[in-house]
Design a protein around this motif. Structure first.
Motif, PDB file in Angstrom:
ATOM      1  N   VAL A  31       0.846  -1.189   0.000  1.00 45.63           N
ATOM      2  CA  VAL A  31       0.000   0.000   0.000  1.00 45.63           C
ATOM      3  C   VAL A  31       0.881   1.239   0.000  1.00 45.63           C
ATOM      4  N   SER A  32       0.450   2.243  -0.703  1.00 50.52           N
ATOM      5  CA  SER A  32       1.111   3.555  -0.672  1.00 50.52           C
ATOM      6  C   SER A  32       0.075   4.607  -0.316  1.00 50.52           C
ATOM      7  N   VAL A  33       0.497   5.571   0.501  1.00 48.37           N
ATOM      8  CA  VAL A  33      -0.383   6.638   0.972  1.00 48.37           C
ATOM      9  C   VAL A  33       0.283   7.973   0.658  1.00 48.37           C
ATOM     10  N   SER A  34      -0.357   8.772  -0.192  1.00 48.14           N
ATOM     11  CA  SER A  34       0.146  10.106  -0.535  1.00 48.14           C
ATOM     12  C   SER A  34      -0.840  11.124   0.023  1.00 48.14           C
ATOM     13  N   VAL A  35      -0.373  11.934   0.968  1.00 49.17           N
ATOM     14  CA  VAL A  35      -1.255  12.810   1.734  1.00 49.17           C
ATOM     15  C   VAL A  35      -1.159  14.235   1.206  1.00 49.17           C
ATOM     16  N   PHE A  36      -2.319  14.852   1.001  1.00 48.25           N
ATOM     17  CA  PHE A  36      -2.415  16.246   0.573  1.00 48.25           C
ATOM     18  C   PHE A  36      -2.906  17.090   1.744  1.00 48.25           C
ATOM     19  N   ARG A  37      -2.327  18.277   1.886  1.00 52.20           N
ATOM     20  CA  ARG A  37      -2.743  19.165   2.975  1.00 52.20           C
ATOM     21  C   ARG A  37      -4.152  19.701   2.762  1.00 52.20           C
ATOM     22  N   ASP A  38      -4.748  20.120   3.867  1.00 55.81           N
ATOM     23  CA  ASP A  38      -6.037  20.810   3.811  1.00 55.81           C
ATOM     24  C   ASP A  38      -5.866  22.070   2.962  1.00 55.81           C
ATOM     25  N   PRO A  39      -6.534  22.160   1.803  1.00 52.77           N
ATOM     26  CA  PRO A  39      -6.330  23.320   0.928  1.00 52.77           C
ATOM     27  C   PRO A  39      -6.857  24.616   1.511  1.00 52.77           C
ATOM     28  N   ASP A  40      -7.721  24.551   2.515  1.00 53.47           N
ATOM     29  CA  ASP A  40      -8.285  25.768   3.106  1.00 53.47           C
ATOM     30  C   ASP A  40      -7.578  26.193   4.383  1.00 53.47           C
TER      31      ASP A  40
END
Length: 519
Positions: A31-40
């Motif tokens: 499994v790979s997990v790529s996390v994006f920040r809260d854009p707001d």
């Protein structure tokens, strides 16, 4: 003898009856997990552990044995925040006919609701003697409010006898699953083992960077260390995951309602009804409603405390430390963790993001003032200025985050300031505001009464420090305010005409200028 399952223990879901074969994949192989920040979230803002508004791209590989013909393939253990419409399944010999998000999760409430009208076993324990008794009961009401049971002695409410009580079930009602599950229908031309890839977006993630700076004894350089903090508010853990964090502003468009798309697990609330029921004594008072569940428990936090001594230990280990590597991803920046890590359920994970020694910096006292600020003393901000370049000891993209600055006093590292830092590209100057000064004071006064429609202003800076202070005063005024040449000739810093001056230790400096009086 048929095995029974206690109400509050983890259970194995029985496979529902179906007209076609069901193949269940219990967990991913990789499994790979790529996390994006809260854009707001504001640049440099902190993660809100109880309300994560970022998201993640999750990619799993699973090996499955498929029968010939049509079958249902169930992917168990997906994130409960899965956005089902985003799921892509590849690697199936016959492709995907349809997909479904199985939202009926196994819980005390759903188990009780699914057993409504059915016979169960009621177990009671006498507190005084420890004697355990069992009897059959029929569930006559659901999980909302009082749970009413019918026994040979009549009707009564669960947990209202004054004795510890537990409901035991002979099985799990059809349609309930113990884990969040995505199911797809596929048609395979022949029986085969397939390596399938499942990729989807999930809510309930976020990440941030946390900087720790230690000023060296020379007062001119600092050691800068940063943690990459990843948070997961889903109830699923991702073991040995390839973890990455994505920095940058990504446009996010969605045509789904998150709360409607996310499976709901109703709470089980028990209250005594009717009053006076129970054959074993006076009923207890109804328990208070449970507090809303915390999406992030303290037990799930890993490596979350950041202190000066903690940073020093990390610095001592820096030749062996594991540090996330930075890569370009279009206009975004990707920070990849070089080893597999576990992204724990309802927890936070921290890994080293940056280790830089002996970064040159300058301490600047900065104030922004307008024409209407005269007649009072003002305190400037204290900021540490660095250059994000290789010559300046950095030379890499710096994601925004919180920063704590420590300075050595005797044999201890003491906190001297905290601040926030926005995203910085290579080549930019980095101004980290860590507090306000009590030693540098600035006075602005209109020291000559207006004459001929003009005002004369005097700016005085006093420095009570035992060392010289570099001061920058930016004037929040426009060029067309009738300014004289003394202020017009000042350099611009961050778009403002700025007086840049070095004030000697225990000394002062004065600047005068003239402007037209306001009508």
């Amino acid at each position: 003898m048929m095995r029974r399952w206690p109400l509050l223990l983890t259970m194995l879901a029985a496979s529902p009856a179906a007209s076609q074969p069901i193949v269940t994949s219990l967990a991913p192989d990789t499994v790979s997990v790529s996390v994006f920040r809260d854009p707001d979230r504001d640049e440099g803002g902190e993660i809100a552990p109880n309300w994560l508004e970022g998201f993640a791209l999750i990619s799993e590989t699973r090996s499955v044995d498929l029968p010939a013909g049509e079958a249902t393939l169930r992917f168990e253990g997906v994130a409960e925040g899965m956005i089902a419409v985003s799921a892509i399944v590849t690697g199936l010999p016959g492709g995907v006919v349809q997909k479904n998000r199985d939202a009926a999760l196994l819980s005390p409430a759903s188990l009780l609701d699914g057993s409504l009208g059915n016979r169960v076993h009621l177990r009671r324990t006498d507190r005084a003697t420890g004697k355990v008794t069992e009897e059959e009961a029929i569930i006559r009401s659901g999980p909302a409010g009082a749970v009413v049971l019918q026994t040979a002695a009549g009707y009564e409410a669960l947990r209202c006898t004054g004795l510890p009580e537990t409901i035991l079930y002979d099985g799990v009602p059809p349609g309930l699953t113990a884990k969040p599950t995505l199911s797809v229908t596929t048609r395979s031309p022949a029986a085969a083992r397939a390596m399938v890839t499942l990729t989807y977006l999930s809510t309930g993630f976020d990440w941030a960077s946390n900087y720790v700076a230690r000023v060296r004894d020379d007062g001119k350089t600092l050691d800068l260390f940063a943690w990459l903090t990843v948070a997961n508010s889903n109830g699923e853990s991702f073991a040995d995951a390839r973890l990455a964090a994505i920095a940058g502003t990504l446009n996010q468009v969605s045509d789904f309602e998150e709360l409607a798309d996310r499976p709901r697990t109703p709470p089980l609330r028990l209250s005594c009804f009717p009053t006076g029921s129970g054959r074993y004594g006076v009923p207890r008072s109804p328990p208070p409603p449970p507090a809303p569940p915390m999406m992030m428990s303290s037990a799930g936090m890993e490596d979350i405390v950041v202190t000066g001594s903690r940073m020093q230990r990390a610095k001592m280990m820096s030749p062996l430390a594991i540090v996330a590597s930075q890569e370009d991803l279009g206009d975004l920046k990707l920070y990849r963790v070089p080893i597999p890590v576990t992204v724990a359920a309802n927890g936070q994970k921290q890994v080293a993001l940056l280790v830089k020694d002996r970064v040159p910096f300058r301490t600047i006292y900065r104030l922004r003032t307008g024409l209407g600020d005269e007649g009072r003393a003002m305190t400037p901000d204290i900021l540490l200025r660095m250059e994000n370049s290789e010559a300046g000891g950095l030379g890499m993209p710096l994601p925004g985050g919180q920063a704590a600055v420590f300075e050595r006093v005797g044999d201890r590292d003491l906190l001297v300031g905290e601040g926030t830092m926005r995203d910085h590209a290579v080549g930019e100057k980095v101004d980290l505001v860590i507090g306000e000064s009590s030693q540098v004071r600035i006075d602005v006064e209109n020291f000559v009464p207006p004459k001929k429609g003009e005002n004369d202003y005097r700016v005085t800076v006093t420095n009570a420090n035992p060392r010289a202070a570099d001061v920058e005063i930016g004037f929040l005024i426009d060029d067309h305010d009738g300014l004289d040449s003394r202020i017009r000739k000042l350099p611009r810093r961050d778009g403002l005409l700025t007086w840049i001056v070095r004030v000697p230790a225990n000394g002062s400096k004065t600047f005068r200028y003239r402007a037209k009086a306001e009508d």
